[in-house]
Design an enzyme around this catalytic site. Structure first.
Site, mmCIF file in Angstrom:
data_model
loop_
_atom_site.group_PDB
_atom_site.id
_atom_site.type_symbol
_atom_site.label_atom_id
_atom_site.label_comp_id
_atom_site.label_asym_id
_atom_site.label_seq_id
_atom_site.Cartn_x
_atom_site.Cartn_y
_atom_site.Cartn_z
ATOM 1 N N LEU A 227 0.848 -1.186 0.000
ATOM 2 C CA LEU A 227 0.000 0.000 0.000
ATOM 3 C C LEU A 227 0.887 1.240 0.000
ATOM 4 C CD1 LEU A 227 -2.695 -1.056 2.640
ATOM 5 C CD2 LEU A 227 -2.551 -1.635 0.207
ATOM 6 N N ASP A 228 1.023 1.842 -1.171
ATOM 7 C CA ASP A 228 1.935 2.972 -1.351
ATOM 8 C C ASP A 228 1.358 4.247 -0.743
ATOM 9 O OD1 ASP A 228 4.231 4.397 -2.708
ATOM 10 O OD2 ASP A 228 2.532 5.365 -3.713
ATOM 11 N N ALA A 229 2.205 4.971 0.013
ATOM 12 C CA ALA A 229 1.844 6.291 0.564
ATOM 13 C C ALA A 229 0.505 6.262 1.288
ATOM 14 C CB ALA A 229 1.826 7.349 -0.556
#
Length: 561
Positions: A227-229
């Protein structure tokens, strides 16, 4: 299923949750029925992750994933059980993290058949860029046109709104002005850049669309989902707009979904923040992320070897709490991004962080800065290959490799699942041509290679690349063969003085490993006794009173019963 509905109600309330529940329930039932692939449950000592771009290796006229598969088969498959493919979707900027279409493969990389072919040989981590989407995406283009379906997909804001409390990971403004097709102007929330438009998760239909993407990735072979950023997903004016409770609830919902549809899928959160905030994404230990990035580790190991003093690393590691029975740390030293500094603020005095940054700049590193609430700027990231970060330009390759391998011994021996960036196992140096070409500091550590070029360097005796590849491979293979490196095996950090970083893995004195690192550029003696086998070399070693370690030497010592 009822728990998923309850999670929706916690995020949106009964009325808005009900609006999407029927559609979501149908999607989940269909996904559960069609998903048949068996997945490994949890993790063990054999699990190492390779972080790489899908177009890392290239041949003219061939999809890059097919070429990557060749390199993987020949040089990497025995080392890595999991491959983190950085975003391989069509994109408009940020080397993939400004996604144009979540459900397509960048033609340079290949197609979904190429992804599926690779997934037959290794487990794959997909990047789920869930906080933002490209300004060139159909979703945002439809919004600009005024399409009712996309009217609330993005966060509009009066430019006079007081956003001073908002945590800024960049020095760019929070809001970006866009001109609508009807000629009006709107100010839209853009946390990272004007090309990366934050999604508005206050709209339940946005969440429904993104869950559809999540299920699509599972269907196409994602066994790890990054889960990016993710910390920035929910916005509340007057707050920091990071780590908010609704963000945690959405991540918990994602975990509920993957465990309902494809148990064994691992959710990993990417939150480059101080440790106490980072580990909050474990939730209660069984309801949120399965893994969190161990973000303090890269700058802390660098600081330790740069100063030849292991005190800070020892104190930090000694105070790490075990992740729990259902969670673990994702340990790494290098990645596609730079070396983040925020995670060691509060661990290392600010003046020493600034001194480290100054030393690295003098040796050729690049630095990115963030904007503070008082309009000052602070360095938040150093851009450099990890090999060059650990060394001075004038150093010879012998000392360069010793420091590098010692750092990776620390990485591979700590409790958790280790990940190694492709540039590290390739022994890469700073790519200044890449920086000049793109104008981006991060390009210094994102070099791509032709197949013939990289194979020649890896197989040619005596090159720095080939020596690092061989030595690091040997350490990796040793780790994978030793059950005491299972992420769940207890870790005890030992105090052997400021020049030593040492730890023990095991359950008791009869079944344990002692791992010792000299992190200084000088010979070190200290009190130590016992009979051991060095599991890296196979050599039996007996110490009566003292042990002597050469500069940057490390030993993996297993007790002889």
């Amino acid at each position: 299923m009822k728990y998923i509905k309850q999670r929706l109600i916690a995020i949106y309330g009964e009325t808005d949750a009900q609006k999407i529940w029927t559609s979501l329930k149908e999607k989940l039932l269909k996904a559960k029925q069609t998903h048949t692939k068996e997945r490994k449950q949890r993790w063990d000592e054999k699990d190492l992750v390779l972080i790489t771009y899908s177009d890392q290796f290239q041949e003219e006229g061939k999809p890059a994933l097919a070429t990557f598969e060749k390199v993987f088969d020949r040089y990497l498959a025995d080392n890595f059980e999991i491959v983190h493919l950085l975003p391989f979707y069509p994109y408009s900027s940020d080397d993939g993290f400004s996604v144009i279409d979540y459900k397509k493969v960048n033609p340079i990389a290949g197609n979904w058949e190429d992804v599926e072919q690779l997934s037959k040989k290794t487990r794959i981590m997909f990047d789920y860029v869930c906080n933002h989407i490209s300004a060139q995406s159909d979703w945002f283009k439809e919004y600009i046109k005024g399409s009712p379906e996309y009217a609330d997909f993005f966060t509009e804001m009066d430019p006079d709104t007081d956003l001073s409390a908002v945590t800024r990971p960049r020095s760019t403004p929070v809001l970006t002005k866009f001109k609508m097709e009807d000629g009006s102007e709107r100010y839209i929330w853009t946390t990272f850049s004007e090309d990366q438009i934050d999604l508005n998760f206050k709209n339940p239909n946005v969440l429904l669309k993104m869950i559809d993407v999540l299920l699509f990735y599972i269907e196409h072979g994602a066994e790890y989902i990054r889960l990016d950023a993710v910390g920035f997903m929910w916005k509340e004016i007057g707050s920091t707009c990071i780590h908010l409770e609704k963000t945690h609830q959405i991540i918990k919902l994602f975990r509920d979904i993957v465990e309902e549809v494809a148990k064994g899928t691992v959710i990993i959160t990417e939150t480059n923040v101080p440790h106490k905030d980072n580990i909050s994404y474990f939730g209660n230990g069984s309801d949120e992320a399965h893994m969190v990035y161990q973000f303090p580790l890269p700058p802390l190991v660098l600081y330790t070897i740069n100063r030849g003093d292991g005190s800070a690393l020892t104190n930090w590691a000694r105070n790490l709490q075990p992740a729990g029975d259902e969670t673990t740390f994702f340990n790494f030293l290098a990645s596609h991004d730079g070396i983040g500094l925020n995670p060691i603020r509060g661990i290392i005095p600010e003046e020493e962080i600034l001194a480290l940054v100054s030393d690295l700049k003098e040796e050729g590193a690049k630095v990115n800065y963030k904007k503070n609430p008082d309009n000052t700027q602070s360095p938040y990231e150093v851009n450099v290959t990890y090999l060059d970060a650990l060394n001075k330009r004038a150093d010879d390759d012998d000392i360069r490799m010793k420091r590098f391998l010692s750092a990776h011994s620390i990485l591979l021996s700590l409790q958790g699942v280790p990940a190694i960036y492709i540039q590290s196992i390739l022994g890469s140096r700073n790519d200044y041509d890449g920086v000049a070409k793109t104008g981006m500091n991060r390009s210094i550590n994102r070099q791509k290679y032709g197949l013939d070029e990289i194979e020649t360097e890896l197989t040619k005796p005596g090159t720095l690349r080939s020596k690092i590849y061989r030595e690091l491979t040997n350490i990796i293979q040793t780790r994978k063969a030793e059950a005491l490196f299972h992420p769940d095996v207890p870790m005890e950090v030992l105090d052997k003085g400021e020049r030593i970083f040492a730890l023990k893995r095991g359950y008791d004195s009869q079944n344990s490993l002692t791992i010792i690192h000299n992190i200084a550029n000088e010979q070190v003696d200290f009190q130590f006794s016992g009979e051991f086998v060095n599991i890296i070399t196979g050599e039996e070693m007996t110490f009566v009173d003292t042990i002597t370690l050469d500069p940057y030497q490390f030993l993996w010592l297993k007790s002889i019963n």
